[in-house]
Write an enzyme that holds these catalytic residues in place. Structure first.
Site, PDB file in Angstrom:
ATOM      1  N   ARG A   1      15.792  10.733  -1.944  1.00  0.00           N
ATOM      2  CA  ARG A   1      15.490  10.263  -3.300  1.00  0.00           C
ATOM      3  C   ARG A   1      14.140  10.871  -3.675  1.00  0.00           C
ATOM      4  O   ARG A   1      13.258  11.024  -2.835  1.00  0.00           O
ATOM      5  CB  ARG A   1      15.396   8.726  -3.363  1.00  0.00           C
ATOM      6  CG  ARG A   1      16.608   7.977  -2.894  1.00  0.00           C
ATOM      7  CD  ARG A   1      17.829   8.207  -3.740  1.00  0.00           C
ATOM      8  NE  ARG A   1      17.712   7.701  -5.083  1.00  0.00           N
ATOM      9  CZ  ARG A   1      18.084   6.465  -5.465  1.00  0.00           C
ATOM     10  NH1 ARG A   1      18.558   5.617  -4.574  1.00  0.00           N
ATOM     11  NH2 ARG A   1      17.973   6.089  -6.718  1.00  0.00           N
TER      12      ARG A   1
ATOM     13  N   LYS B   1       6.894   9.150  -2.223  1.00  0.00           N
ATOM     14  CA  LYS B   1       5.860   8.167  -2.561  1.00  0.00           C
ATOM     15  C   LYS B   1       5.107   7.749  -1.313  1.00  0.00           C
ATOM     16  O   LYS B   1       5.708   7.480  -0.280  1.00  0.00           O
ATOM     17  CB  LYS B   1       6.521   6.930  -3.190  1.00  0.00           C
ATOM     18  CG  LYS B   1       5.522   5.970  -3.803  1.00  0.00           C
ATOM     19  CD  LYS B   1       5.150   6.424  -5.189  1.00  0.00           C
ATOM     20  CE  LYS B   1       4.067   5.583  -5.808  1.00  0.00           C
ATOM     21  NZ  LYS B   1       2.736   5.783  -5.203  1.00  0.00           N
TER      22      LYS B   1
ATOM     23  N   SER C   1       3.916  -0.141  -7.452  1.00  0.00           N
ATOM     24  CA  SER C   1       3.690   1.268  -7.785  1.00  0.00           C
ATOM     25  C   SER C   1       4.897   1.835  -8.523  1.00  0.00           C
ATOM     26  O   SER C   1       4.749   2.641  -9.446  1.00  0.00           O
ATOM     27  CB  SER C   1       3.428   2.076  -6.514  1.00  0.00           C
ATOM     28  OG  SER C   1       2.105   1.910  -6.073  1.00  0.00           O
TER      29      SER C   1
ATOM     30  N   LYS D   1       3.113  10.572   2.770  1.00  0.00           N
ATOM     31  CA  LYS D   1       1.789  10.060   3.112  1.00  0.00           C
ATOM     32  C   LYS D   1       0.829  11.233   3.175  1.00  0.00           C
ATOM     33  O   LYS D   1       1.217  12.356   3.511  1.00  0.00           O
ATOM     34  CB  LYS D   1       1.802   9.352   4.464  1.00  0.00           C
ATOM     35  CG  LYS D   1       0.760   8.242   4.570  1.00  0.00           C
ATOM     36  CD  LYS D   1       1.160   7.041   3.724  1.00  0.00           C
ATOM     37  CE  LYS D   1       0.248   5.858   3.932  1.00  0.00           C
ATOM     38  NZ  LYS D   1       0.724   4.681   3.208  1.00  0.00           N
TER      39      LYS D   1
ATOM     40  N   LYS E   1      10.620   1.844   4.195  1.00  0.00           N
ATOM     41  CA  LYS E   1      10.098   0.749   3.382  1.00  0.00           C
ATOM     42  C   LYS E   1      10.700   0.771   1.974  1.00  0.00           C
ATOM     43  O   LYS E   1      11.147  -0.259   1.457  1.00  0.00           O
ATOM     44  CB  LYS E   1       8.571   0.854   3.307  1.00  0.00           C
ATOM     45  CG  LYS E   1       7.887  -0.278   2.588  1.00  0.00           C
ATOM     46  CD  LYS E   1       6.376  -0.082   2.553  1.00  0.00           C
ATOM     47  CE  LYS E   1       5.760  -0.104   3.923  1.00  0.00           C
ATOM     48  NZ  LYS E   1       4.284  -0.067   3.885  1.00  0.00           N
TER      49      LYS E   1
END
Length: 506
Positions: A99, A103, A399, A139, A127
Site C-alpha cells: 500500500r 509511512k 497521521s 522509517k 502496525k
C-alpha cells in the site's frame, strides 16, 4: 547512497503447510550465544515467524512480506557554528509498497543505523495493517545527538536531509510521508514541509501532505500531539471492556479503579497516564530515568507533569509515599499493579527481570519494550501482554487523518459543525413545543455543540483502536495464541489479500 531490496536467506523447517521459511538478514546475523537477547530487528522477525506458523500463507509470500523493499543511506557535510565540518549520516527504509504511500517517523539519535530503521519500518507495515490504515511501513533517521547541535545546525541538517529524501524518491504525499519520532517533533516537520513546498511545491498540489505531525499553522491536525498516548488508553479501555478478554484472563471488567504504573513520562507516557486517569484508572507510579515516584492513593498526572517540566525531575512532588533514586528508579516497575505501561525504551523487560514484574497486564506504549524471551516467561505466569504494534498505533492513525486533511485542503468539521449545531437546536426546540420538559440550565453546552476537528479526530481514533482490539481478541482466542501473535496473523492476512487482489508486478 544505497537503494536496494535487502537480501534474505531462507532456512527450512517443518511446518503444518509443508515447510516453513525462517528469515535472517545476512548483514545482521544472530548472536552466536543462544541465550542472548535478540536485537530489535530479530525480535520483529521472531514474532513474524511465530505468527506465520499459525497461517496457511505460502512461505514465499511470507518472504515477500518480510523483505525490506528499499533502503536509502546518505552522507552529507554541514558547516558547524564554530566553522568546523561535520559529516552527517542519514537513513530511510521503505519496508513495504503493498500500500502506498509508505509511512513512518524520522528519529535523531546516535543509535540510528540501517538495522534499526529497517526493523522499525517493518513494524510500521504491520502496525498500519493491524489498525486498517492504508500505508506501507517506513522509517528514517539521522545518526546525531540533537542536544549537541545548535538550532541553526539542526535546521540545516533537517532541510538537507529533506532534499536527499526527495532526490531519491523517499519524500512526497504519494510515495513516502515521514512523521516525528525520537528526537524530532513538529518543528522538524515544519522545516521539512517548508523545504519541500519551496523547492517542489510548484509541481505538487499536495505539498503539505509530504509529512505529518506538523504545526497546525502548516497543515497539522488537532489531536496529533496526544494521539499515541491517547491510543494506548483507548486500546487498554477496549480490552478491559471486552467480555471475552476479561473472562479468559480472569480480569475484572472495566477501567474504573485499575491501578497503573507508567515507565517513561515523555509524550507517550504522559498522555497514556493522563487519559487512563480520565477513564477512571488510578495512576499510582511514574518512572523516569532519573527517578520515580509512587503513591498508592493515586497521582494527579497533570500536576506531576507541571512539576516535571519545571524541575526536570519527578523528585520533590508533594504528597508521594515513596521516591526512588536514579539508581533504583526501575524498582518501581516491579511493584504490584493492574497495568504496567512501558512507554520509554526497547527491551525494558527482558529475560533477566521478567520474573520480577508483578503487573497483571503489560500494555506496550514503546516499541519493543518486552523481549520474546521475557514475553514467554510473563505469559507462563499468567501476565497478559498487549502488543506494541497495536497499542501505540494511535500516532499513525491520526497521521492518516492529517494526511487526508491535507489531500482535501479543508479541516475536519469546517463544513459540518454549524449545520450540526442548528440541527440539534432545532430538535431541542421541537421537543419544547411538544411539551417535553428540558432542564437546559443543568446541561453542558455540548448537547447542542457541533463536532470540531478534535472531536472528530478523537472519535475516529477511538473507533480505529476499538476495531483493531476486537479483531485481535477474536483471532488470538481462536488460535489460542498470544495477543501479539493474533495481531501479527491479522496483519499478515490483510497484506496477503492486498498482494493477491492487486496481482504481482513483473
Amino acid at each position: 547512497m544505497l537503494r536496494s531490496a535487502t537480501r534474505l536467506l531462507p532456512r527450512a523447517a517443518a511446518l503444518n503447510n509443508g515447510f516453513f521459511v525462517r528469515f535472517i538478514r545476512t548483514e545482521h546475523p544472530m548472536s552466536p550465544n543462544p541465550d542472548a537477547e535478540p536485537r530489535f530487528l530479530e525480535m520483529v522477525q521472531m514474532n513474524l515467524e511465530k505468527a506465520a506458523q499459525k497461517t496457511s500463507i505460502d512461505p514465499m509470500m511470507i518472504k515477500q512480506i518480510d523483505a525490506c523493499n528499499s533502503v536509502l543511506r546518505v552522507s552529507f557535510p554541514i558547516k558547524r557554528d564554530d566553522g568546523s565540518i561535520d559529516v552527517i549520516r542519514g537513513y530511510r527504509a521503505q519496508h513495504s509498497h503493498h500500500r502506498t504511500p509508505c509511512k513512518g517517523g524520522i528519529r535523531y539519535s546516535n543509535h540510528v543505523d540501517l538495522q534499526e530503521v529497517q526493523a522499525l519500518a517493518s513494524l510500521m507495515t504491520f502496525k498500519c495493517s493491524i489498525v486498517n490504515v492504508p500505508f506501507g511501513g517506513a522509517k528514517g533517521g539521522i545518526a546525531i545527538d540533537p542536544k549537541k547541535y545548535s538550532l541553526r545546525e539542526l535546521e540545516t541538517i533537517t532541510r538537507r536531509y529533506a532534499v536527499e529524501l526527495h532526490k531519491h524518491g523517499f519524500l512526497g504525499a504519494g510515495n513516502d510521508v515521514p512523521a516525528p519520532d525520537v528526537g524530532t517533533g513538529a518543528r522538524e516537520m515544519a522545516w521539512i514541509v517548508d523545504t519541500y513546498t519551496t523547492l517542489y511545491g510548484a509541481n505538487d498540489v499536495f505539498p503539505e501532505a509530504c509529512v505529518t505531525g506538523k504545526p497546525k499553522s502548516m497543515g497539522g491536525i488537532d489531536g496529533r500531539t496526544e494521539a499515541t498516548g491517547l491510543g494506548v488508553a483507548y486500546a487498554l479501555r477496549a480490552f478491559l471492556e471486552h467480555d471475552e478478554f476479561c473472562t479468559k484472563n480472569s480480569i475484572q471488567k472495566g477501567m474504573k479503579g485499575k491501578t497503573v504504573i507508567v515507565q517513561g513520562f515523555g509524550n507517550v507516557g504522559y498522555y497514556a497516564a493522563k487519559f487512563c486517569e480520565e477513564f477512571g484508572a488510578k495512576v499510582i507510579g511514574v518512572i523516569e530515568y532519573n527517578g520515580s515516584v509512587f503513591n498508592s492513593a493515586g497521582i494527579n498526572v497533570d500536576a506531576l507533569k507541571e512539576h516535571h517540566v519545571a524541575k526536570g525531575s519527578l523528585h520533590g512532588f508533594a504528597g508521594m509515599e515513596k521516591e526512588y533514586s536514579q539508581e533504583d528508579s526501575l524498582e518501581l516497575m516491579y511493584q504490584p499493579c493492574d497495568v504496567l505501561i512501558p512507554a520509554a525504551l526497547e527491551q525494558a523487560i527482558h529475560k533477566d527481570n521478567a520474573t520480577l514484574v508483578k503487573a497483571k497486564i503489560i500494555a506496550e506504549g514503546a516499541n519493543g519494550p518486552v523481549t520474546p524471551m521475557a514475553e514467554e516467561m510473563l505469559i507462563a505466569k499468567g501476565t497478559v501482554v498487549l502488543p506494541d504494534m497495536l497499542m501505540n498505533a494511535g500516532g499513525v492513525s491520526v497521521s492518516y487523518f492529517e494526511w487526508l486533511k491535507n489531500l482535501a485542503h479543508v479541516g475536519f468539521g469546517r463544513l459540518t459543525r454549524r449545520w450540526e449545531e442548528r440541527g440539534k437546536r432545532g430538535i431541542i426546540e421541537q421537543l419544547k413545543k411538544a411539551g417535553v420538559a428540558l432542564d437546559m440550565m443543568n446541561q453542558d453546552e455540548s448537547i447542542s455543540k457541533g463536532a470540531d476537528e478534535k472531536d472528530l479526530v478523537y472519535s475516529g481514533l477511538e473507533d480505529t483502536m476499538c476495531k483493531a482490539v476486537s479483531e485481535t481478541i477474536v483471532t488470538s482466542h481462536q488460535l489460542n495464541a498470544s495477543y501479539r501473535t493474533g495481531a501479527f496473523v491479522n496483519a499478515l492476512k490483510k497484506i496477503e489479500s492486498s498482494y493477491k487482489d492487486a496481482g504481482f508486478t513483473m
